[in-house]
Design an enzyme around this catalytic site. Structure first.
Site, PDB file in Angstrom:
ATOM      1  N   CYS A  34     -34.194  19.981 -80.731  1.00 58.04           N
ATOM      2  CA  CYS A  34     -35.574  19.534 -80.498  1.00 58.04           C
ATOM      3  C   CYS A  34     -35.641  18.003 -80.515  1.00 58.04           C
ATOM      4  CB  CYS A  34     -36.512  20.122 -81.553  1.00 58.04           C
ATOM      5  SG  CYS A  34     -36.478  19.250 -83.135  1.00 58.04           S
ATOM      6  N   GLU A  54     -36.956  27.591 -93.404  1.00 54.88           N
ATOM      7  CA  GLU A  54     -38.386  27.734 -93.117  1.00 54.88           C
ATOM      8  C   GLU A  54     -39.191  27.853 -94.408  1.00 54.88           C
ATOM      9  OE1 GLU A  54     -38.672  30.879 -90.183  1.00 54.88           O
ATOM     10  OE2 GLU A  54     -37.767  29.579 -88.644  1.00 54.88           O
ATOM     11  N   GLU A 106     -30.198  20.969 -87.433  1.00 53.40           N
ATOM     12  CA  GLU A 106     -29.536  19.704 -87.102  1.00 53.40           C
ATOM     13  C   GLU A 106     -29.862  18.627 -88.116  1.00 53.40           C
ATOM     14  OE1 GLU A 106     -31.315  21.693 -85.199  1.00 53.40           O
ATOM     15  OE2 GLU A 106     -30.682  21.674 -83.112  1.00 53.40           O
ATOM     16  N   CYS A 119     -35.237  21.816 -89.309  1.00 51.07           N
ATOM     17  CA  CYS A 119     -34.256  22.333 -88.351  1.00 51.07           C
ATOM     18  C   CYS A 119     -32.838  22.197 -88.911  1.00 51.07           C
ATOM     19  CB  CYS A 119     -34.315  21.559 -87.051  1.00 51.07           C
ATOM     20  SG  CYS A 119     -35.815  21.743 -86.096  1.00 51.07           S
ATOM     21  N   CYS A 125     -35.055  16.191 -83.901  1.00 51.96           N
ATOM     22  CA  CYS A 125     -33.637  16.179 -84.304  1.00 51.96           C
ATOM     23  C   CYS A 125     -32.834  15.192 -83.457  1.00 51.96           C
ATOM     24  CB  CYS A 125     -33.047  17.574 -84.229  1.00 51.96           C
ATOM     25  SG  CYS A 125     -33.686  18.638 -85.534  1.00 51.96           S
ATOM     26  N   ASN A 128     -31.420  26.142 -90.343  1.00 52.65           N
ATOM     27  CA  ASN A 128     -32.864  25.952 -90.481  1.00 52.65           C
ATOM     28  C   ASN A 128     -33.371  26.619 -91.751  1.00 52.65           C
ATOM     29  OD1 ASN A 128     -32.223  28.279 -88.912  1.00 52.65           O
ATOM     30  ND2 ASN A 128     -34.288  28.401 -88.100  1.00 52.65           N
TER      31      ASN A 128
HETATM   32  N1  THU Z   1     -34.897  25.118 -84.870  1.00 50.42           N
HETATM   33  C1  THU Z   1     -33.775  24.458 -85.256  1.00 50.42           C
HETATM   34  O1  THU Z   1     -33.294  24.616 -86.390  1.00 50.42           O
HETATM   35  N2  THU Z   1     -33.188  23.639 -84.366  1.00 50.42           N
HETATM   36  C2  THU Z   1     -33.605  23.443 -83.085  1.00 50.42           C
HETATM   37  O2  THU Z   1     -33.002  22.668 -82.358  1.00 50.42           O
HETATM   38  C3  THU Z   1     -34.779  24.144 -82.587  1.00 50.42           C
HETATM   39  C4  THU Z   1     -35.509  24.966 -83.570  1.00 50.42           C
HETATM   40  C5  THU Z   1     -35.532  26.039 -85.826  1.00 50.42           C
HETATM   41  C6  THU Z   1     -36.867  25.591 -86.356  1.00 50.42           C
HETATM   42  C7  THU Z   1     -37.488  26.917 -86.722  1.00 50.42           C
HETATM   43  O3  THU Z   1     -37.030  27.297 -88.020  1.00 50.42           O
HETATM   44  C8  THU Z   1     -36.907  27.902 -85.717  1.00 50.42           C
HETATM   45  O4  THU Z   1     -35.745  27.280 -85.193  1.00 50.42           O
HETATM   46  C9  THU Z   1     -37.851  28.261 -84.575  1.00 50.42           C
HETATM   47  O5  THU Z   1     -38.328  27.133 -83.940  1.00 50.42           O
END
Ligand code: THU
Length: 161
Positions: free
Chosen positions: A112, A64, A75, A73, A115, A62
């Site tokens: 999520c 940000e 994935e 994310c 994804c 991920n």
């Molecule tokens: N996140 C992912 O990378 N994958 C997921 O399946 C769920 C959430 C990340 C997004 C964000 O940077 C952090 O986790 C918190 O939600």
């Protein structure tokens, strides 16, 4: 009227010693990717590793941003990298894991909805199911046979004109 009821099969492994070598390797790649995540805001580090049909592994984590919705994310970072590097190669498996620095994850992480939709596109594109391996930092490992199993009643290209 009638009721449609769906069944979703998950294979649960209680211990990593039960896993095949290639699956274990993919989990390690996802764990390493999670370590490299850029997650200064949530502090929740996610890693994904995709095994392609050509044997290559493409990872993502991920990323940000101070403007929160700009982030992506793990994935999708992995899927888009894989598709951009190997546009003609199907995805065979994806391992997904995460690091919660406050309280270690004892259950598998689950991707999520966005994804799931993004990954489903590649399953459709190549007409090949993608095995999904979900882990926490400890505890059981879940294996599902496809992204479709995680996303019933999917929106798909067939709806489009
Ligand atoms: N996140 C992912 O990378 N994958 C997921 O399946 C769920 C959430 C990340 C997004 C964000 O940077 C952090 O986790 C918190 O939600």
């Amino acid at each position: 009227m009638k009721i449609i009821s769906l069944e979703s099969k998950v294979t649960v492994y209680d211990d990593r010693s039960e896993l095949a070598e290639d699956v274990l390797h993919l989990i390690h790649e996802a764990e390493n990717a999670a370590q490299r995540a850029y997650a200064p805001y949530s502090k929740f580090q996610v890693g994904a590793a995709i095994l392609m049909n050509n044997g290559k592994v493409v990872t993502g984590n991920n990323q940000e941003n101070a403007v929160y919705p700009c982030g992506i994310c793990a994935e999708r970072a992995a899927a888009f990298a894989a598709s951009s590097q190997y546009p003609d190669v199907p995805f065979n498996k994806i391992a997904i894991t995460a690091i919660n620095p406050v309280s270690p994850l004892t259950q598998p992480i689950s991707p999520c909805g966005i994804c799931r939709q993004a990954l489903f596109e590649y399953e459709e594109k190549f007409n090949q199911p993608i095995e999904v391996i979900l882990t926490g930092q400890e505890g059981p490992i879940y294996v599902l046979q496809s992204i479709a199993a995680l996303l019933p009643y999917t929106f798909h290209a067939g709806f489009l004109p």
